[in-house]
Design an enzyme around this catalytic site. Structure first.
Site, short mmCIF file in Angstrom:
data_model
loop_
_atom_site.label_atom_id
_atom_site.label_comp_id
_atom_site.label_asym_id
_atom_site.label_seq_id
_atom_site.Cartn_x
_atom_site.Cartn_y
_atom_site.Cartn_z
N ARG A 54 -63.06 8.18 -82.60
CA ARG A 54 -64.05 8.53 -83.62
C ARG A 54 -65.43 8.10 -83.13
O ARG A 54 -65.86 6.99 -83.41
CB ARG A 54 -63.72 7.85 -84.96
N ASP A 105 -69.33 7.66 -83.12
CA ASP A 105 -70.28 7.51 -84.23
C ASP A 105 -71.36 8.58 -84.17
O ASP A 105 -71.50 9.30 -83.18
CB ASP A 105 -70.93 6.12 -84.17
N TYR A 161 -66.10 4.68 -71.54
CA TYR A 161 -67.44 4.95 -72.06
C TYR A 161 -68.47 4.55 -71.02
O TYR A 161 -68.25 3.64 -70.21
CB TYR A 161 -67.72 4.14 -73.33
N ARG A 166 -71.48 -0.45 -78.11
CA ARG A 166 -72.91 -0.68 -78.34
C ARG A 166 -73.19 -2.16 -78.62
O ARG A 166 -74.24 -2.68 -78.24
CB ARG A 166 -73.40 0.20 -79.48
#
Length: 242
Positions: free
Chosen positions: A49, A51, A109, A195
């Site tokens: 999911r 963001d 990522y 993040r």
């Protein structure tokens, strides 16, 4: 029959992957196109999911349908229907027990950062003008692989049942004198985890945290002790592996 859809998207205009009651999402656009082309309601399950504002070079989703489909033709027609900020790379049949989310073994990522004003990077990289010690940041990144509980980097009030993750890789890479990216791979990620990790590594690079203090942040498992969450526009889901 179950099918995997492999796609990519520019997350700038989306409120994330998951269907939202008050905003456009990638999942909503994909489901709408599939339902139109297959002439029945189609629900999808994504590998994760992302963001709002986060991009994906490779996202995988699955859907179920009773009748067989022409995968190449469906991919072609999907690309004619979804927004230009999305691209369907392929549709393929998989075993019925394959699951886009739970069968994934590794997700990767990348977070992009640049240290000089550049109008061509502003949409997909975070501009910073602090002196950063990337060697120290890589020492801190290596520490991540020594732990399994990453509650310190999980968004507050998240509904996850466990904050246990297995980080397999974490390192900063330099691509030019002023451009860097942080790559991290794990079996799963918590909401906002990457993040928050990057924000805390930046604190190390700025001299705000020592390596021992970085360890203490992880061991304390409190989000308030970690660094700030970095802007979403510089984060890309690069790969999902099964």
């Amino acid at each position: 029959m179950r099918y995997f859809v492999t796609l990519g998207y520019d997350g700038t205009s989306f409120h994330g992957w998951q269907v939202q009651p008050n905003g456009c999402s990638v999942q909503e656009e994909l489901q709408k196109a599939l339902s139109t082309l297959l002439r029945q309601p189609v629900a999808t399950v994504g590998a994760g999911r992302t963001d709002a504002g986060v991009h994906a070079r490779k996202m995988v989703a699955h859907f179920d349908i009773d009748a067989p489909v022409d995968c190449a033709q469906l991919a072609y027609r999907l690309n004619r229907m979804v927004p230009r900020s999305m691209a369907v790379y392929k549709v393929e049949p998989v075993a019925d027990d394959m699951h886009a989310r739970f069968s994934a073994r590794k997700r990767t990522y990348r977070y992009f950062l640049h240290t000089r004003k550049d109008p061509f990077l502003r949409h997909y990289s975070c501009e910073m003008h602090f002196d950063l010690d990337f060697l120290k940041m890589n020492e801190a990144a290596a520490i991540l692989m020594q732990y399994s509980d990453f509650g310190a980097f999980c968004k507050s009030h998240s509904d996850v049942k466990t904050t246990i993750c297995r980080v397999m890789y974490a390192q900063w890479h330099q691509t030019s004198p002023t451009e860097w990216y942080f790559e991290i791979s794990a079996d799963r990620f918590l909401r906002n985890m990457v993040r928050a990790v990057v924000g805390t590594l930046v604190d190390v690079g700025r001299g705000r945290l020592t390596l021992d203090e970085f360890r203490s942040v992880i061991e304390g498992r409190k989000r308030t002790a970690a660094g700030e969450s970095m802007p979403a526009n510089a984060l890309f889901l690069e790969n999902v592996e099964y």
